[in-house]
Design a protein around this motif. Structure first.
Motif, PDB file in Angstrom:
ATOM      1  N   VAL A  72       1.096  -1.205   0.017  1.00  0.00           N
ATOM      2  CA  VAL A  72       0.165  -0.047   0.048  1.00  0.00           C
ATOM      3  C   VAL A  72       0.867   1.329  -0.191  1.00  0.00           C
ATOM      4  O   VAL A  72       1.920   1.262   0.880  1.00  0.00           O
ATOM      5  CB  VAL A  72      -0.899   0.240   1.279  1.00  0.00           C
ATOM      6  N   GLY A  73       0.254   2.581  -1.121  1.00  0.00           N
ATOM      7  CA  GLY A  73       0.969   3.355  -0.371  1.00  0.00           C
ATOM      8  C   GLY A  73      -0.015   4.581  -0.076  1.00  0.00           C
ATOM      9  O   GLY A  73      -1.135   4.517  -0.763  1.00  0.00           O
ATOM     10  N   LEU A  74       0.513   5.697  -0.048  1.00  0.00           N
ATOM     11  CA  LEU A  74      -0.099   6.496   0.081  1.00  0.00           C
ATOM     12  C   LEU A  74       0.656   7.991  -0.570  1.00  0.00           C
ATOM     13  O   LEU A  74       1.373   8.941  -0.682  1.00  0.00           O
ATOM     14  CB  LEU A  74      -0.278   7.335   2.007  1.00  0.00           C
ATOM     15  N   VAL A  75      -0.757   9.179  -1.284  1.00  0.00           N
ATOM     16  CA  VAL A  75      -0.390  10.071  -1.688  1.00  0.00           C
ATOM     17  C   VAL A  75      -1.526  11.328  -1.367  1.00  0.00           C
ATOM     18  O   VAL A  75      -1.895  10.988  -1.179  1.00  0.00           O
ATOM     19  CB  VAL A  75      -0.768   9.956  -3.980  1.00  0.00           C
ATOM     20  N   ALA A  76      -0.799  12.408  -1.312  1.00  0.00           N
ATOM     21  CA  ALA A  76      -1.127  12.934  -1.134  1.00  0.00           C
ATOM     22  C   ALA A  76      -1.929  13.802  -1.875  1.00  0.00           C
ATOM     23  O   ALA A  76      -0.518  14.529  -2.950  1.00  0.00           O
ATOM     24  CB  ALA A  76      -1.558  14.554   0.295  1.00  0.00           C
ATOM     25  N   PHE A  77      -3.298  14.908  -2.389  1.00  0.00           N
ATOM     26  CA  PHE A  77      -2.701  16.377  -3.439  1.00  0.00           C
ATOM     27  C   PHE A  77      -3.613  17.237  -3.365  1.00  0.00           C
ATOM     28  O   PHE A  77      -4.272  17.410  -2.551  1.00  0.00           O
ATOM     29  CB  PHE A  77      -2.449  15.333  -4.935  1.00  0.00           C
ATOM     30  N   ALA A  78      -2.689  18.345  -3.713  1.00  0.00           N
ATOM     31  CA  ALA A  78      -3.515  19.587  -3.778  1.00  0.00           C
ATOM     32  C   ALA A  78      -3.483  20.151  -5.466  1.00  0.00           C
ATOM     33  O   ALA A  78      -4.030  19.630  -5.947  1.00  0.00           O
ATOM     34  CB  ALA A  78      -3.353  20.158  -3.479  1.00  0.00           C
ATOM     35  N   ASP A  79      -2.657  21.176  -5.579  1.00  0.00           N
ATOM     36  CA  ASP A  79      -2.307  21.732  -6.281  1.00  0.00           C
ATOM     37  C   ASP A  79      -0.964  20.707  -7.697  1.00  0.00           C
ATOM     38  O   ASP A  79      -0.811  20.684  -8.777  1.00  0.00           O
ATOM     39  CB  ASP A  79      -1.738  23.367  -6.770  1.00  0.00           C
ATOM     40  N   ASP A  80      -0.877  20.561  -6.323  1.00  0.00           N
ATOM     41  CA  ASP A  80       0.331  19.214  -6.617  1.00  0.00           C
ATOM     42  C   ASP A  80       0.025  18.354  -5.761  1.00  0.00           C
ATOM     43  O   ASP A  80      -0.056  18.301  -5.495  1.00  0.00           O
ATOM     44  CB  ASP A  80       1.935  20.232  -7.114  1.00  0.00           C
ATOM     45  N   ALA A  81       0.915  17.505  -6.703  1.00  0.00           N
ATOM     46  CA  ALA A  81       1.015  15.250  -5.763  1.00  0.00           C
ATOM     47  C   ALA A  81       2.575  15.367  -4.822  1.00  0.00           C
ATOM     48  O   ALA A  81       3.168  16.117  -5.818  1.00  0.00           O
ATOM     49  CB  ALA A  81       0.573  14.339  -6.853  1.00  0.00           C
ATOM     50  N   PHE A  82       2.148  14.707  -3.879  1.00  0.00           N
ATOM     51  CA  PHE A  82       3.307  14.880  -3.007  1.00  0.00           C
ATOM     52  C   PHE A  82       3.035  12.688  -2.274  1.00  0.00           C
ATOM     53  O   PHE A  82       2.339  13.235  -2.243  1.00  0.00           O
ATOM     54  CB  PHE A  82       3.531  15.395  -1.668  1.00  0.00           C
ATOM     55  N   LEU A 116      -6.125  17.023  -9.346  1.00  0.00           N
ATOM     56  CA  LEU A 116      -6.773  15.618 -10.027  1.00  0.00           C
ATOM     57  C   LEU A 116      -5.346  14.690 -10.892  1.00  0.00           C
ATOM     58  O   LEU A 116      -5.192  13.426  -9.848  1.00  0.00           O
ATOM     59  CB  LEU A 116      -7.958  14.892  -9.799  1.00  0.00           C
ATOM     60  N   ASP A 117      -5.682  14.849 -11.732  1.00  0.00           N
ATOM     61  CA  ASP A 117      -4.881  15.067 -13.009  1.00  0.00           C
ATOM     62  C   ASP A 117      -3.157  14.294 -12.596  1.00  0.00           C
ATOM     63  O   ASP A 117      -3.182  13.264 -12.434  1.00  0.00           O
ATOM     64  CB  ASP A 117      -4.890  14.786 -14.498  1.00  0.00           C
ATOM     65  N   ARG A 118      -2.945  15.069 -11.618  1.00  0.00           N
ATOM     66  CA  ARG A 118      -1.426  15.133 -11.651  1.00  0.00           C
ATOM     67  C   ARG A 118      -1.056  14.387 -10.285  1.00  0.00           C
ATOM     68  O   ARG A 118      -0.565  13.521 -10.388  1.00  0.00           O
ATOM     69  CB  ARG A 118      -0.890  16.524 -10.385  1.00  0.00           C
ATOM     70  N   ALA A 119      -2.071  14.267  -9.185  1.00  0.00           N
ATOM     71  CA  ALA A 119      -2.052  12.950  -8.718  1.00  0.00           C
ATOM     72  C   ALA A 119      -2.197  11.229  -8.674  1.00  0.00           C
ATOM     73  O   ALA A 119      -1.249  10.342  -8.487  1.00  0.00           O
ATOM     74  CB  ALA A 119      -3.755  13.056  -7.223  1.00  0.00           C
TER      75      ALA A 119
END
Length: 501
Positions: free
Chosen positions: A145-155, A186-189
């Motif tokens: 499992v991995g976790l990504v957080a995004f707003a204007d960009d994804a991290f 969302l596309d960047r995420a």
């Protein structure tokens, strides 16, 4: 009748006899060369040849001592033969063993834009999303499992790891305030999640996005991910009625859940859509609790047969022959030393290298971590030197709620390995968790709904054990996390991490 059956079984074993590593048998060709070398060495070692004429030597020596002199050579030849045959891997029977299985990995992309502060799903979208991710991590049956957080960009919050409890550690620190720039890309995420799966070497996997809306760019990104073998599903967070939320500028705006756009996103990504619920119905509908089996792998419980290496049967006679290589009385002396070795070191430890003892200590510490005995795990990690041991000790102390000591352990790991991104990220996250601890005594209530960490029913206030934290770390009947340096929140590749404080 029984003797006849035993004879037939022996005949069947002999008929099935073969070697798993037959190339080792070429080493038997060295026996004649070794015999010639031994004979030449014995001839040169005879002191009589220097003092007696050759035509008198045979009459002087006679035939006495011939067998005694040849016994070491015969023992050496027999030992060589047994060792070579054992290394060749003789096998005559098959045994059952479970077949290896590969579960499809999952990357969770969590929306941390300002819209998650809306309270159309009480107490807030953020609280509901964090609780849902914690439940997913606790209930998911295996798979990385991995976790990504995004707003204007994804991290990257956590790269792909089988240690779901480590991923859950920092859910409390996830807040729109940690994102550098507000937005909802969302596309960047999706593209970033696809990159994580590809960098980890997976040809297939799942991406689950938790958000309220999807635009055309997001749908294109989902279609691109599906073309690469990665399925994109969506979990709608919010309600169609919507609710206001505070903008960064101080004003207010209204946000609503758009199920239609998310269904189109899931269709483009070859996945599923569900709206967030208070039970496991949404996760069951998405199919993320039971990881898919990868292509060419086997289902759980499936068993196969493989040839058993029988070379170990030759080790006891080989060890008995090795005892004859010692000087007279040496085996008895060694046995006494092993049985009466002073100190607390076990006889088995006598034969272990320091790195093997350190590895064994790390395994025992990891077992204590899996069993939830974090204090014992921290003590065992403290007995091992190295940056990895100090890093894992920090993880155990953090799980035990000893945050200042955990920070000291991370700092010690960074002193030895300044570039350990895992320790840097974990130290920051533990500091953030300490800062987010609520003050002692009765709470004074909420203000404007900006921070949901202390809202009733959230369970996110205390970093040591909110309801959702306990869910993620307990994991029911599943095996807890093993801190064999699983990066909880290492920096993303080529991308700056958001602050967690």
């Amino acid at each position: 009748m029984e003797a006849r059956m035993n004879a037939s079984g022996l005949a069947a074993d002999l008929a099935a006899l073969h070697f798993l590593r037959p190339a080792w048998l070429w080493a038997l060709l060295a026996l004649p060369l070794l015999a010639m070398w031994w004979r030449s060495r014995r001839r040169r070692a005879s002191i009589w040849r220097e003092a007696v004429d050759p035509h008198l030597l045979q009459a002087l020596l006679g035939k006495t001592g011939g067998r005694a002199q040849s016994a070491p050579a015969l023992i050496a030849a027999l030992g060589w033969t047994l060792a070579v045959v054992a290394l060749a891997g003789p096998s005559w029977r098959q045994v059952e063993q479970p077949l290896w299985q590969s579960a499809s990995p999952l990357v969770i992309a969590l929306d941390l834009s300002g819209t998650v502060m809306a309270a159309d799903v009480p107490p807030s979208r953020l609280a509901q999303a964090r609780a849902k991710v914690a439940t997913l991590l606790a209930e998911r049956d295996g798979g990385q499992v991995g976790l990504v957080a995004f707003a204007d960009d994804a991290f990257t919050v956590a790269p792909l790891t089988p240690d779901a409890a480590n991923v859950a550690l920092f859910l409390d620190a996830l807040h729109p305030g940690v994102m550098p720039v507000d937005g909802q890309r969302l596309d960047r995420a999706i593209a970033w999640s696809t990159g994580l799966l590809r960098q980890a070497g997976f040809d297939s996997g799942d991406i689950l996005v938790l958000t309220d809306d999807a635009d055309a760019a997001a749908r294109d990104a989902a279609a691109n991910a599906a073309a690469q073998g990665y399925r994109v599903s969506a979990l709608g967070v919010g309600s169609t009625a919507g609710a206001p939320y505070r903008l960064a500028s101080g004003g207010f705006a209204t946000v609503r859940l758009d199920p239609g756009s998310l269904r189109e996103l899931a269709a483009a990504g070859g996945g599923r859509y569900a709206t967030i619920t208070s039970d496991l119905g949404d996760l069951d509908a998405l199919g993320v609790l039971e990881p898919r089996s990868g292509d060419g792998t086997h289902q759980p419980g499936e068993r196969g047969r493989s040839w058993q290496d029988g070379g170990f049967w030759l080790l006891p006679p080989l060890m008995l022959l090795a005892l004859l290589a010692f000087r007279r009385g040496a085996p008895a002396v060694m046995l006494v030393l092993v049985l009466w070795w002073p100190g607390r070191v076990a006889a088995s430890d006598l034969w272990q290298r320091p790195d093997q003892r350190a590895y064994q200590q790390m395994q025992q510490a990891a077992e204590a971590y899996r069993n939830g005995d974090f204090d014992d795990a921290a003590e065992r990690y403290a007995q091992v030197e190295g940056a990895d041991a100090d890093y894992n000790r920090g993880n155990a102390l953090a799980k035990a709620g000893h945050y200042p000591q955990a920070i000291e352990a991370y700092e010690e790991a960074l002193r030895q390995d300044p570039g350990m991104e895992d320790a840097i990220a974990n130290k920051r996250a533990v500091e953030a968790a300490m800062n987010r601890q609520p003050p002692q005594g009765p709470q004074s209530g909420q203000q404007d709904g900006d921070d949901d960490s202390q809202q009733p029913g959230d369970g996110q206030g205390s970093p040591g054990g909110g309801r959702h934290r306990q869910q993620a770390s307990g994991r029911g009947g599943d095996e807890p996390a093993t801190p064999a340096r699983p990066p909880v929140r290492p920096a993303g590749r080529g991308r700056r991490q958001p602050a967690t404080g």
